[in-house]
Design a protein around this motif. Structure first.
Motif, mmCIF file in Angstrom:
data_model
loop_
_atom_site.group_PDB
_atom_site.id
_atom_site.type_symbol
_atom_site.label_atom_id
_atom_site.label_comp_id
_atom_site.label_asym_id
_atom_site.label_seq_id
_atom_site.Cartn_x
_atom_site.Cartn_y
_atom_site.Cartn_z
ATOM 1 N N GLU A 1 -1.632 -1.527 -14.869
ATOM 2 C CA GLU A 1 -2.350 -2.151 -13.757
ATOM 3 C C GLU A 1 -1.743 -1.756 -12.423
ATOM 4 N N LEU A 2 -0.419 -1.788 -12.344
ATOM 5 C CA LEU A 2 0.259 -1.413 -11.100
ATOM 6 C C LEU A 2 0.089 0.075 -10.817
ATOM 7 N N ASP A 3 0.132 0.911 -11.853
ATOM 8 C CA ASP A 3 -0.096 2.346 -11.672
ATOM 9 C C ASP A 3 -1.468 2.613 -11.060
ATOM 10 N N ALA A 4 -2.470 1.836 -11.473
ATOM 11 C CA ALA A 4 -3.830 2.035 -10.966
ATOM 12 C C ALA A 4 -3.940 1.646 -9.494
ATOM 13 N N LEU A 5 -3.167 0.639 -9.063
ATOM 14 C CA LEU A 5 -3.266 0.143 -7.692
ATOM 15 C C LEU A 5 -2.353 0.887 -6.718
ATOM 16 N N TRP A 6 -1.235 1.404 -7.208
ATOM 17 C CA TRP A 6 -0.188 1.946 -6.344
ATOM 18 C C TRP A 6 -0.678 3.026 -5.370
ATOM 19 N N PRO A 7 -1.540 3.965 -5.785
ATOM 20 C CA PRO A 7 -1.979 5.004 -4.839
ATOM 21 C C PRO A 7 -2.778 4.467 -3.652
ATOM 22 N N ASP A 8 -3.239 3.210 -3.728
ATOM 23 C CA ASP A 8 -4.035 2.641 -2.638
ATOM 24 C C ASP A 8 -3.183 2.139 -1.483
ATOM 25 N N TYR A 9 -1.855 2.163 -1.633
ATOM 26 C CA TYR A 9 -0.975 1.569 -0.632
ATOM 27 C C TYR A 9 -0.183 2.627 0.124
ATOM 28 N N VAL A 10 -0.001 2.374 1.412
ATOM 29 C CA VAL A 10 0.876 3.188 2.258
ATOM 30 C C VAL A 10 1.931 2.253 2.823
ATOM 31 N N PHE A 11 3.195 2.543 2.536
ATOM 32 C CA PHE A 11 4.285 1.702 3.001
ATOM 33 C C PHE A 11 5.043 2.403 4.119
ATOM 34 N N LYS A 12 5.081 1.774 5.268
ATOM 35 C CA LYS A 12 5.838 2.309 6.401
ATOM 36 C C LYS A 12 5.993 1.190 7.432
ATOM 37 N N LEU A 13 7.034 1.281 8.236
ATOM 38 C CA LEU A 13 7.245 0.325 9.316
ATOM 39 C C LEU A 13 6.581 0.834 10.585
ATOM 40 N N SER A 14 5.856 -0.051 11.242
ATOM 41 C CA SER A 14 5.205 0.317 12.499
ATOM 42 C C SER A 14 4.892 -0.961 13.271
ATOM 43 N N LEU A 15 4.534 -0.798 14.529
ATOM 44 C CA LEU A 15 4.121 -1.930 15.365
ATOM 45 C C LEU A 15 3.592 -1.358 16.667
ATOM 46 N N GLY A 16 2.259 -1.306 16.782
ATOM 47 C CA GLY A 16 1.744 -0.655 17.970
ATOM 48 C C GLY A 16 0.295 -0.940 18.267
ATOM 49 N N ASN A 17 -0.335 0.028 18.953
ATOM 50 C CA ASN A 17 -1.680 -0.176 19.478
ATOM 51 C C ASN A 17 -2.742 -0.331 18.394
ATOM 52 N N ALA A 18 -2.561 0.311 17.250
ATOM 53 C CA ALA A 18 -3.549 0.196 16.179
ATOM 54 C C ALA A 18 -3.672 -1.252 15.711
ATOM 55 N N LEU A 19 -2.550 -1.927 15.581
ATOM 56 C CA LEU A 19 -2.582 -3.333 15.172
ATOM 57 C C LEU A 19 -3.239 -4.189 16.248
ATOM 58 N N ILE A 20 -2.903 -3.951 17.507
ATOM 59 C CA ILE A 20 -3.507 -4.730 18.603
ATOM 60 C C ILE A 20 -5.013 -4.532 18.625
ATOM 61 N N ALA A 21 -5.480 -3.288 18.483
ATOM 62 C CA ALA A 21 -6.915 -3.015 18.491
ATOM 63 C C ALA A 21 -7.619 -3.727 17.344
ATOM 64 N N ASN A 22 -6.999 -3.727 16.187
ATOM 65 C CA ASN A 22 -7.585 -4.401 15.025
ATOM 66 C C ASN A 22 -7.659 -5.903 15.256
ATOM 67 N N LEU A 23 -6.604 -6.485 15.798
ATOM 68 C CA LEU A 23 -6.599 -7.915 16.089
ATOM 69 C C LEU A 23 -7.664 -8.274 17.123
ATOM 70 N N GLN A 24 -7.799 -7.466 18.152
ATOM 71 C CA GLN A 24 -8.801 -7.727 19.186
ATOM 72 C C GLN A 24 -10.212 -7.639 18.625
ATOM 73 N N MET A 25 -10.472 -6.629 17.808
ATOM 74 C CA MET A 25 -11.791 -6.474 17.206
ATOM 75 C C MET A 25 -12.136 -7.672 16.328
ATOM 76 N N GLN A 26 -11.185 -8.098 15.519
ATOM 77 C CA GLN A 26 -11.435 -9.230 14.641
ATOM 78 C C GLN A 26 -11.622 -10.520 15.441
ATOM 79 N N ALA A 27 -10.877 -10.678 16.535
ATOM 80 C CA ALA A 27 -11.007 -11.878 17.360
ATOM 81 C C ALA A 27 -12.383 -11.940 18.017
ATOM 82 N N HIS A 28 -12.895 -10.810 18.507
ATOM 83 C CA HIS A 28 -14.237 -10.792 19.111
ATOM 84 C C HIS A 28 -15.284 -11.193 18.073
#
Length: 329
Positions: free
Chosen positions: A267-294
């Motif tokens: 089950e985990l093998d089937a799901l694992w390729p769907d994930y990207v793990f990395k540390l970030s914090l920037g404009n992409a997150l802000i844009a997503n939050l703003q879009m969802q808030a609107h």
């Protein structure tokens, strides 16, 4: 002469232990004990690996992980100050930012565009958005489950299609579908895959690829306390190391995550390729939050008012202290 020798011996017995004491390494301060609420999903893998491999301890932390069914419950623990940190999707951040301003987003650590699925039973024949008119759809309110459903309907050109939203905890969605209390469910992993595994020939999955890219984020309390800032930095350093381990030793990482979440390896093998793990914090997150808030304001999902300033929620200090990010953020 004997007196002189005796005096020298006494001096040596006093001075040598003192010299050795001064030369020894300073005592390490006791590890700081903190608790982190994490969602019981493979998206939480960096925390699971960091804990299992002793990476938090390497940075002077004794971390207790509190596994909960979803980011909303994790967030509630954080706001109640029952945990030091919590994980959640950006949708949970968006919904709750209209009510709370006493928390910060310290980093995004995982992304997926296939973690949430819209499922129905094969007997119903429901697999296209236009078929959901007047249907009952199970969701987890104020979470990525809710936003995902509406994003799918809007992007498919059926945003004005009438259906009934049925709110319930994530662990009840599968049983509600099987008992036909709802016609479809919007559910995140691993709950969707568990349903598919239990009834492999009985379900249908809507084609939602590319509809919504979810991010999972680390949240903390707003603070200017120097000790808290040092602790936040240590947590992110341990997570960065854990992600390196996941990249270099994927089989070992999946084994640790599977054991912690009690997930079968297949089950985990089937799901694992769907994930990207990395540390970030920037404009992409802000844009997503703003879009969802609107969207939330326009559809009445939150009380009408001004959109929160999401830039004030993002606390870059801990992430900026990591060498990899010091020159890029």
């Amino acid at each position: 002469m004997k007196k002189v020798l005796l005096l020298c011996l006494v001096v040596a017995l006093i001075c040598i232990p003192a010299y050795l004491w001064l030369r020894q390494e300073p005592l390490q301060p006791p590890a700081r004990k903190i608790s982190i609420a994490i969602s019981t999903t493979p998206l939480s893998a960096p925390f699971i690996v960091a804990k299992a491999r002793g990476l938090f301890r390497q940075h002077g932390l004794e971390v207790e992980l509190q596994p909960l069914d979803g980011g909303l419950l994790c967030f509630q623990k954080l706001i109640a100050r029952q945990v030091y940190m919590a994980t959640s999707s950006e949708s949970v951040v968006m919904f709750n930012s209209f009510e709370h301003d006493d928390f910060s987003v310290l980093a995004s650590f995982a992304e997926s565009d296939k973690d949430i699925k819209l499922l129905s039973l094969k007997a119903s024949g429901l697999s296209r958005p236009q078929q959901l008119a007047a249907k009952r759809i199970g969701i987890v309110e104020a979470s990525s489950s809710e936003f995902f459903l509406y994003a799918y309907m809007l992007l498919s050109g059926h945003g004005d299609l009438g259906f009934t939203q049925v709110n319930m905890p994530v662990q009840e969605l599968a049983s509600a579908l099987l008992e036909k209390r709802v016609d479809a469910i919007s559910v995140w992993e691993p709950y969707g895959h568990q349903l598919q595994r239990l009834m492999p020939q009985e379900w249908l999955e809507f084609d939602t690829k590319g509809v919504y890219s979810l991010s999972f984020n680390l949240l903390g309390h707003k603070t200017d306390d120097p000790e808290d800032l040092r602790t936040n930095t240590r947590v992110l350093r341990a997570l960065a190391q854990a992600i390196d381990v996941m990249d270099s030793e994927p089989a070992q990482a999946k084994r640790l995550v599977g054991q912690y979440l009690d997930m079968p390896a297949a089950e985990l093998d089937a799901l694992w390729p769907d994930y990207v793990f990395k540390l970030s914090l920037g404009n992409a997150l802000i844009a997503n939050l703003q879009m969802q808030a609107h969207w939330a304001i326009a559809t009445g999902q939150v009380r009408a008012g001004s959109t929160p300033d999401f830039r004030r929620l993002l606390d870059h200090r801990a992430l900026n202290s990591l060498p990899l990010f010091a020159q890029t953020l």
